[in-house]
Design a protein around this motif. Structure first.
Motif, short mmCIF file in Angstrom:
data_model
loop_
_atom_site.label_atom_id
_atom_site.label_comp_id
_atom_site.label_asym_id
_atom_site.label_seq_id
_atom_site.Cartn_x
_atom_site.Cartn_y
_atom_site.Cartn_z
N LEU B 181 0.83 -1.21 0.00
CA LEU B 181 0.00 0.00 0.00
C LEU B 181 0.86 1.26 0.00
O LEU B 181 0.62 2.21 -0.75
CB LEU B 181 -0.92 -0.02 1.23
N LYS B 182 1.91 1.23 0.82
CA LYS B 182 2.81 2.38 0.89
C LYS B 182 3.50 2.63 -0.45
O LYS B 182 3.63 3.76 -0.90
CB LYS B 182 3.88 2.15 1.97
N VAL B 183 3.93 1.53 -1.08
CA VAL B 183 4.63 1.65 -2.36
C VAL B 183 3.70 2.24 -3.43
O VAL B 183 4.05 3.16 -4.16
CB VAL B 183 5.16 0.27 -2.83
N VAL B 184 2.48 1.69 -3.47
CA VAL B 184 1.51 2.15 -4.47
C VAL B 184 1.15 3.61 -4.22
O VAL B 184 1.12 4.43 -5.14
CB VAL B 184 0.26 1.22 -4.45
N ALA B 185 0.89 3.95 -2.94
CA ALA B 185 0.52 5.32 -2.60
C ALA B 185 1.66 6.29 -2.94
O ALA B 185 1.43 7.37 -3.50
CB ALA B 185 0.17 5.41 -1.12
N ASN B 186 2.86 5.85 -2.65
CA ASN B 186 4.03 6.67 -2.97
C ASN B 186 4.12 6.91 -4.47
O ASN B 186 4.40 8.02 -4.93
CB ASN B 186 5.29 5.95 -2.45
N GLY B 187 3.84 5.84 -5.25
CA GLY B 187 3.85 5.98 -6.71
C GLY B 187 2.81 7.00 -7.16
O GLY B 187 3.12 7.90 -7.95
N VAL B 188 1.61 6.88 -6.64
CA VAL B 188 0.54 7.81 -7.01
C VAL B 188 0.93 9.25 -6.66
O VAL B 188 0.76 10.17 -7.46
CB VAL B 188 -0.79 7.42 -6.31
N ASN B 189 1.49 9.43 -5.46
CA ASN B 189 1.88 10.78 -5.03
C ASN B 189 2.96 11.38 -5.93
O ASN B 189 2.95 12.57 -6.23
CB ASN B 189 2.37 10.75 -3.59
N LYS B 190 3.89 10.55 -6.37
CA LYS B 190 4.97 11.05 -7.23
C LYS B 190 4.45 11.44 -8.60
O LYS B 190 5.04 12.28 -9.29
CB LYS B 190 6.04 9.96 -7.38
#
Lengths: 405, 254
Positions: B181-190
Motif C-alpha cells: 500500500l505504501k509503495v503504491v501510494a508513494n507511486g501515485v503521489n509522485k
C-alpha cells in the motif's frame, strides 16, 4: 465423362503396375466417403467430387517470379511445378529424390485413390547422425488450364540420431479449382527428430485432402504444426503411431477461417508403447460463414503403460454464422496412464475488451489482440523464427489489424 | 477539468446513480467514500465508459468534451484513466506488449509516430523502479496468475506509463498489504502534479493516510450526501457511516 470414369481410365492408362490397380480396386470398393461414414460426418465431399476435374496435368507455365512470390524464399527449397519436380537443394547428409513408392499404405478411399493415381512426390532421406541446420521448404505449385485433381505421394525417412525441420505449402495459382490429394509417410528411426510445419494459407480455388502418417521408433520426437489460414476446403488427417518407448509426439494447430471456408482437422494418436508422451493443442478461430471440424482421437493400447497424453481443442466463434464441430475421443486400454482432453467453444471476453478500451486500445484492435493472444500458445510452438513472423503477419492480415507489438 | 452534473445511471432497470454532482480541478485529489453498494464503482465505470450502465440523464464534462459522447478508448485518449478494482487477466499478451499497444494507439490518435522501442523500454524501467517492480514483470502475461497486490501495482504502472490527466483509483487499496500500500501510494503521489487530478474511491480511510485528499465526498444510495475536507474521512473512520446516511435517508428515503 464423370470423375469416376476418368479415374478408371487414368488407372488403366497403359501402366502395368499391379500396385496401382490393387489400390484402384480398393478405392472402388470403398467409394468416396459420404456423411454416413463416421469419420466424414460433418465433412461433405459431395459438391466437390461433382466438379469436372481433369486428372491429366494441363499445366500452364509458372515463372520464377511466381515461385518467389509464393514461397518463403528459404535457402533450401524443393519445388514441384504442375506435378513435376522442378528444383531441389543439395544438403549434406540429405538425399532428395522423386518418390516412386506405391506400397499399399492406405486405410481409406482417399489414400487408396492417391496410391492408384499418384506419379509424383518427394522422397527425403536424412542419413544417420545428421543435424540439418537450415529448415527445408517444400513447395507444390499448380496452375492448371482446367479443374484438376492432383495427387502427390511423399516419404520422409529420418535415420537414427538425425533431425530436420520442414515447412510445406501446397498452392494453386490458377482460379480453376485444384483438388490436391496429398499423402505423406514419415518414418522416424531411433532418436530421430522432426519438426514439420504445414502452412495452409490458400485461396478459394484450393481444395486439399491431406493424409500424413508419422511412425516413430524408440526415443524419437516429432512436432507437427498445422497453420491453416485459408482455403476453400481443407481436410487434414494426421496419424501418429508410437512404435517404440520414450517417444514424444506434439501436434499444434492454428486455424483461422473466414467467408465460407471450411476446414476439418482429424488427428489420431496411437500410443502402442510405454513411457511415451503426446501433446496436442488446436486453436480454432472462425469468422464469417466459415465452418470447422476437429476430431482428435487418442488410443492407448494395453502395452502403453506410464504414458502422458494431453489434448486440447479451443475454439472462438467470432460471428453469428460460423460454426465448429469438435469431437475429442479417448480410448484407454492400459491402467497406469495420465490422459486428459478438453474442448471449449466461446466468444471473446467482453470484460477484457472493455479493459483494453479504457487503456486507449480501440474495440477492433482489442478484439484482434485478444484473438491473437488466444492463438498464441499454439503459435509459440513454432521454432523457426522466420516462420513465426510469417504466421503472425498472415494472422494480422486475416484479422485486418496491425499486430506489430 | 471534470464537471459531473445531475448524473443518473441505470442497470437492469434499477437506478444506481440518482443525480451525482461533482467538480474536480487540476492539481486536486478527491476521495469518494461510502458503504458497500452505494454506487462508488458504478460512478467510476460510467466515467470510464462501461456500456453495462445506461446513463439516463446528466453530463460528464471533461475539459471541453462531454465524455458521454465518447467511446471508452476515446476517453482514454483525452486523458481519463481507471484503475480497476478487479483488473482483468489477459492470457497471451505480455505486460510490455500491452502497454506498447496502448501507447502506440494513443500516439496514433495524437498524430505521433510510435515511440522508439529503446525510449519505451527506458520509460518502463523508470516507472517500474518507482513502484518497486521486478524486471520480470514485463514479460509476464497481463495480470495472469498475478496476486491481488501485483495486479494493483500493475494498474498504477499502466497509469504511470499512460500519464493521464484524470486518474480514478477504484478500491486500489483492497488486496494490498501495508507495505505494498505504501509503495503504491508513494507511486501515485509522485505522479501527482498541478496539471492532473486524482479521484480515490475507497471504502476505508486507511489509503487516505498515504494519499491525502483535498476533498472527501460521501456517496450513499446513488447520491453524494456530504462533502468536506480530509478531516471528514477521519470522522467516518471513527463514527462509521450511519450518522450521515440516516440523515440522508430521512431526506430522500432509503
Amino acid at each position: 465423362m464423370g470423375l469416376l470414369e476418368k479415374i478408371e481410365q487414368y488407372t488403366n492408362r497403359g501402366t502395368d503396375k499391379v500396385s496401382n490397380k490393387t489400390a484402384y480396386s480398393k478405392f472402388i470398393d470403398l467409394g468416396f466417403p459420404s456423411l454416413k461414414n463416421e469419420e466424414w460426418k460433418y465433412t461433405s465431399l459431395k459438391k466437390i467430387i461433382a466438379n469436372n476435374f481433369e486428372i491429366e496435368n494441363q499445366g500452364e507455365e509458372i515463372t520464377d517470379q511466381e515461385i518467389k512470390n509464393n514461397s518463403l524464399d528459404l535457402d533450401n527449397k524443393v519445388v514441384f511445378l504442375n506435378g513435376e519436380l522442378y528444383q531441389k537443394p543439395t544438403i549434406s547428409g540429405v538425399k532428395i529424390e522423386k518418390n516412386i513408392d506405391h506400397s499399399p499404405k492406405y486405410n481409406d478411399a482417399i489414400t487408396a485413390l492417391n496410391a492408384a493415381l499418384a506419379e509424383n512426390g518427394y522422397n527425403i532421406t536424412v542419413s544417420e547422425n545428421t543435424i540439418v541446420d537450415k529448415p527445408l521448404e517444400i513447395l507444390f505449385l499448380t496452375k492448371n488450364k482446367s479443374e484438376n485433381l492432383a495427387q502427390y505421394r511423399n516419404e520422409i525417412i529420418v535415420k537414427k540420431n538425425s533431425s530436420i525441420k520442414i515447412i510445406e505449402q501446397v498452392k494453386n495459382l490458377s482460379t480453376n479449382l485444384c483438388f490436391s490429394n496429398m499423402f505423406t509417410n514419415i518414418n522416424l528411426e531411433e532418436k530421430a527428430i522432426i519438426e514439420f510445419n504445414k502452412l495452409q494459407n490458400n485461396n478459394e480455388s484450393q481444395i486439399i485432402v491431406d493424409n500424413t502418417n508419422i511412425n516413430q521408433e524408440t526415443g524419437s520426437n516429432s512436432t507437427f504444426n498445422t497453420l491453416l489460414f485459408g482455403g476453400a476446403f481443407t481436410r487434414n488427417n494426421l496419424n501418429f503411431s508410437q512404435n517404440g518407448e520414450r517417444c514424444e509426439s506434439n501436434m499444434n494447430g492454428v486455424v483461422i477461417l473466414d467467408n465460407s471456408e471450411f476446414a476439418d482437422n482429424h488427428t489420431y494418436m496411437d500410443h502402442l508403447k510405454a513411457n511415451c508422451e503426446s501433446n496436442e493443442l488446436y486453436k480454432g478461430i472462425y469468422l464469417g460463414k466459415s465452418k470447422g471440424v476437429f476430431n482428435g482421437k487418442i488410443m492407448v493400447r494395453p502395452d502403453a503403460q506410464k504414458i502422458n497424453a494431453f489434448q486440447a481443442n479451443n475454439n472462438l466463434l467470432l460471428s453469428d454464422d460460423s460454426s465448429i464441430n469438435s469431437k475429442p475421443q479417448l480410448e484407454i486400454y492400459a491402467d497406469d496412464v495420465k490422459c486428459s482432453h478438453g474442448c471449449t467453444i466461446g466468444q471473446l471476453d467482453e470484460d477484457a475488451i472493455f479493459y483494453m478500451n479504457t487503456r486507449g486500445i480501440s474495440k477492433q484492435d482489442a478484439k484482434a489482440i485478444l484473438t491473437y493472444a488466444f492463438a498464441s500458445d499454439a503459435l509459440n510452438k513454432i521454432s523457426i523464427p522466420y516462420l513465426y513472423d510469417v504466421a503472425k503477419d498472415l494472422i494480422s492480415k486475416k484479422l485486418n489489424v496491425d499486430l506489430s507489438f | 477539468m471534470l464537471k459531473i452534473e445531475n448524473l443518473k445511471a441505470v442497470v437492469d432497470g434499477v437506478e444506481i446513480l440518482k443525480g451525482i454532482n461533482l467538480s474536480v480541478n487540476s492539481g486536486e485529489v478527491h476521495a469518494i467514500m461510502g458503504p458497500n453498494g452505494s454506487g462508488k464503482s458504478t460512478l467510476s465505470s460510467v466515467i470510464a465508459g462501461d456500456e453495462t450502465y445506461e446513463v439516463s440523464s446528466g453530463s460528464i464534462l471533461f475539459d471541453d468534451d462531454d465524455l458521454l459522447d465518447l467511446d471508452p478508448d476515446q476517453r482514454a485518449h483525452k486523458g481519463v484513466f481507471l484503475s480497476f478494482q478487479y483488473p482483468v487477466e489477459i492470457p497471451g499478451i505480455s505486460v510490455s506488449n500491452f502497454i506498447k499497444a496502448a501507447i502506440t494507439e494513443k500516439r496514433k490518435v495524437l498524430g505521433l509516430d510510435p515511440m522508439p522501442a529503446k525510449d519505451l523500454l527506458w520509460k518502463m524501467r523508470e516507472k517500474m523502479d518507482l513502484l518497486n517492480m521486478k524486471p520480470g514483470y514485463l514479460s509476464r502475461n497481463m495480470n495472469e496468475g498475478f496476486s491481488g497486490g501485483e495486479k494493483k501495482r500493475n494498474e498504477i504502472f499502466q497509469m504511470a506509463m499512460l500519464e493521464p490527466k484524470l486518474a480514478i483509483l477504484d478500491e486500489t487499496d483492497s488486496g494490498l498489504d501495508i507495505d505494498a500500500l505504501k509503495v503504491v501510494a508513494n507511486g501515485v503521489n509522485k505522479l501527482k502534479n498541478s496539471n492532473n487530478a486524482t479521484i480515490v474511491i475507497t471504502h476505508y480511510q486507511r489509503l487516505l493516510d498515504y494519499i491525502v485528499p483535498d476533498y472527501v465526498h460521501v456517496l450513499h444510495n446513488g447520491r453524494i450526501i456530504k462533502s468536506g475536507g480530509k478531516e471528514l474521512a477521519h470522522q467516518l473512520e471513527e463514527k462509521g457511516y450511519d450518522w450521515i446516511t440516516k440523515l440522508a435517508d430521512e431526506k430522500w428515503g432509503s
